[in-house]
Design a protein around this motif. Structure first.
Motif, PDB file in Angstrom:
ATOM      1  N   UNK A 222      -3.264  20.680   8.672  1.00 32.00           N
ATOM      2  CA  UNK A 222      -2.105  20.292   9.100  1.00 32.00           C
ATOM      3  C   UNK A 222      -2.448  18.809   9.953  1.00 32.00           C
ATOM      4  N   UNK A 223      -3.418  18.733  10.541  1.00 32.79           N
ATOM      5  CA  UNK A 223      -3.684  17.699  11.490  1.00 32.79           C
ATOM      6  C   UNK A 223      -5.047  16.946  11.160  1.00 32.79           C
ATOM      7  N   UNK A 224      -5.020  15.467  10.854  1.00 40.12           N
ATOM      8  CA  UNK A 224      -6.315  15.096  10.561  1.00 40.12           C
ATOM      9  C   UNK A 224      -6.511  13.808  11.427  1.00 40.12           C
ATOM     10  N   UNK A 225      -7.893  13.839  11.760  1.00 35.48           N
ATOM     11  CA  UNK A 225      -8.290  12.922  12.561  1.00 35.48           C
ATOM     12  C   UNK A 225      -9.242  11.792  11.745  1.00 35.48           C
ATOM     13  N   UNK A 226      -8.774  10.566  11.780  1.00 35.56           N
ATOM     14  CA  UNK A 226      -9.072   9.726  10.997  1.00 35.56           C
ATOM     15  C   UNK A 226     -10.270   8.790  11.918  1.00 35.56           C
ATOM     16  N   UNK A 227     -11.668   8.799  11.569  1.00 32.48           N
ATOM     17  CA  UNK A 227     -12.580   8.357  12.433  1.00 32.48           C
ATOM     18  C   UNK A 227     -13.625   7.132  11.703  1.00 32.48           C
ATOM     19  N   UNK A 228     -13.508   6.153  12.313  1.00 32.32           N
ATOM     20  CA  UNK A 228     -14.414   4.970  11.791  1.00 32.32           C
ATOM     21  C   UNK A 228     -15.415   4.413  13.094  1.00 32.32           C
ATOM     22  N   UNK A 229     -16.624   4.255  12.649  1.00 35.02           N
ATOM     23  CA  UNK A 229     -17.708   4.233  13.790  1.00 35.02           C
ATOM     24  C   UNK A 229     -18.086   2.811  13.559  1.00 35.02           C
ATOM     25  N   UNK A 230     -18.075   2.066  14.498  1.00 34.00           N
ATOM     26  CA  UNK A 230     -18.952   0.552  14.647  1.00 34.00           C
ATOM     27  C   UNK A 230     -20.424   1.050  15.019  1.00 34.00           C
TER      28      UNK A 230
ATOM     29  N   UNK B 296      -4.936   3.238   6.213  1.00 34.38           N
ATOM     30  CA  UNK B 296      -5.300   4.646   5.594  1.00 34.38           C
ATOM     31  C   UNK B 296      -4.141   5.604   6.389  1.00 34.38           C
ATOM     32  N   UNK B 297      -3.854   5.533   7.794  1.00 34.32           N
ATOM     33  CA  UNK B 297      -3.040   6.273   8.705  1.00 34.32           C
ATOM     34  C   UNK B 297      -1.830   6.441   7.933  1.00 34.32           C
ATOM     35  N   UNK B 298      -1.090   5.213   7.625  1.00 29.92           N
ATOM     36  CA  UNK B 298       0.216   5.573   6.804  1.00 29.92           C
ATOM     37  C   UNK B 298       0.036   6.426   5.443  1.00 29.92           C
ATOM     38  N   UNK B 299      -1.249   6.326   4.852  1.00 31.38           N
ATOM     39  CA  UNK B 299      -1.299   6.841   3.681  1.00 31.38           C
ATOM     40  C   UNK B 299      -1.044   8.405   4.089  1.00 31.38           C
ATOM     41  N   UNK B 300      -1.859   8.894   4.846  1.00 32.10           N
ATOM     42  CA  UNK B 300      -2.204  10.332   5.148  1.00 32.10           C
ATOM     43  C   UNK B 300      -0.726  10.871   5.842  1.00 32.10           C
ATOM     44  N   UNK B 301      -0.295  10.081   6.751  1.00 32.37           N
ATOM     45  CA  UNK B 301       0.875  10.469   7.340  1.00 32.37           C
ATOM     46  C   UNK B 301       2.077  10.754   6.139  1.00 32.37           C
ATOM     47  N   UNK B 302       2.162   9.616   5.044  1.00 33.13           N
ATOM     48  CA  UNK B 302       2.939   9.951   3.883  1.00 33.13           C
ATOM     49  C   UNK B 302       2.729  11.423   3.173  1.00 33.13           C
TER      50      UNK B 302
ATOM     51  N   UNK C 242       2.001  14.087   4.560  1.00 32.55           N
ATOM     52  CA  UNK C 242       2.706  15.150   5.210  1.00 32.55           C
ATOM     53  C   UNK C 242       1.735  15.792   6.500  1.00 32.55           C
ATOM     54  N   UNK C 243       0.610  14.970   6.774  1.00 31.61           N
ATOM     55  CA  UNK C 243      -0.179  15.283   7.922  1.00 31.61           C
ATOM     56  C   UNK C 243       0.108  14.576   9.191  1.00 31.61           C
ATOM     57  N   UNK C 244      -0.196  15.304  10.317  1.00 29.14           N
ATOM     58  CA  UNK C 244      -0.196  14.812  11.714  1.00 29.14           C
ATOM     59  C   UNK C 244      -1.395  13.874  11.685  1.00 29.14           C
ATOM     60  N   UNK C 245      -1.491  12.489  12.378  1.00 30.71           N
ATOM     61  CA  UNK C 245      -2.607  11.759  12.235  1.00 30.71           C
ATOM     62  C   UNK C 245      -2.910  11.117  13.545  1.00 30.71           C
ATOM     63  N   UNK C 246      -4.215  11.183  13.718  1.00 28.32           N
ATOM     64  CA  UNK C 246      -4.751  10.509  14.866  1.00 28.32           C
ATOM     65  C   UNK C 246      -6.154   9.461  14.506  1.00 28.32           C
TER      66      UNK C 246
END
Length: 278
Positions: free
Chosen positions: A32-40, A64-70, A72-76
């Motif tokens: 239900x909840x997705x944490x989108x992570x990118x590392x420099x 990417x955040x907008x795609x995942x929200x659409x 139906x997931x909560x996104x951080x």
């Protein structure tokens, strides 16, 4: 359930994030909840002239955040600096993730330098179940190799405690699984099983559990090198994902089974899901 979705913002990892079928599969198993992570990476210096890497990554990850929200997931979102696999693993542990998802093209080191090496390092060190989402290896505009992540599973077991823990993942995967092949590979170094616990009997008992959930199941017992035989079964039955525990019978066999799971991550045609020890 929470998941970490790691991205290096490449075309390969974009394929994972923008594939609606993959996102739907994650929703079906209870994410239900997705944490989108990118590392420099820590070897990229913040003060390089004319380049603000963090700002560029934050702008890119917003798409990417907008795609995942659409979907139906909560996104951080998390834009962090450091060693990729360590930061991804750390965020997963901090938020209590049930799954980490990372894209990988697989074999070729030239195509596999950033997120591929991260996938391999996570396979060695992850503390949460890891899904390596296979991306097309030779394509300028790649897509995922298997869209339905959990529809056809190949579960490989050595009947160890950790293999049993991997099997327990079907408690939630079953909501997206239709077919499963159960395989055990006997090796010359296998500690052996008693007459009451022969491989076919044990696999049949596992098959009964899955069939109660309406999952069509078949079993295979093979002899030889575990990684080679598991990959041969994959070639024969064409699963969407291989499910395996990332450790074996004992500490003495950790390197053996660890190398098997690493070989699967590198060489499998489709996706690989690794379940580490508790």
């Amino acid at each position: 359930m929470k998941a970490v979705l790691a991205t290096d913002l490449s075309a390969a990892s974009e394929a994972t994030i923008e594939n609606e079928t993959c996102l739907e599969c994650l929703g079906r198993i209870g994410i239900e909840e997705m944490h989108l992570v990118t590392v420099i990476p820590s070897n990229v210096h913040a003060g390089m002239p004319g380049i603000d890497f963090e700002k560029r990554r934050r702008k890119a990850i917003k798409n990417y955040e907008r795609v995942i929200e659409r979907a139906g997931f909560d996104v951080e979102t998390h834009v962090v600096r450091g060693t990729p696999h360590r930061r991804i693993r750390g965020i997963g542990e901090t938020i209590g993730a049930s799954l980490t998802v990372v894209g990988s093209r697989g074999k070729s080191p030239l195509e596999n330098r950033v997120i591929g090496s991260t996938a391999r390092n996570l396979s060695r060190t992850t503390e949460t179940p890891l899904l390596v989402n296979r991306i097309e290896r030779e394509a300028d505009d790649p897509s995922v190799v298997r869209q339905h992540l959990f529809q056809r599973m190949l579960y490989a077991t050595d009947f160890s405690e950790n293999a049993e823990r991997a099997f327990e993942a079907f408690s939630y995967l079953r909501h997206a699984t239709q077919e499963t092949t159960l395989v055990h590979v006997e090796t010359p170094k296998d500690p052996g099983l008693s007459a009451d616990n022969d491989p076919e009997t044990q696999l049949a008992e596992l098959a009964d559990q899955l069939e109660k959930w309406g999952i069509e199941t078949q079993i295979e017992v093979r002899q030889g090198d575990p990684a080679d035989e598991i990959l041969a079964v994959e070639e024969a039955v064409d699963p969407t994902t291989i499910l395996v525990g990332s450790r074996g019978h004992s500490r003495l066999r950790r390197l053996l089974l660890g190398s098997v799971s690493e070989e699967l991550v590198a060489q499998a045609n489709g996706n690989v899901m690794l379940v580490p020890p508790s």
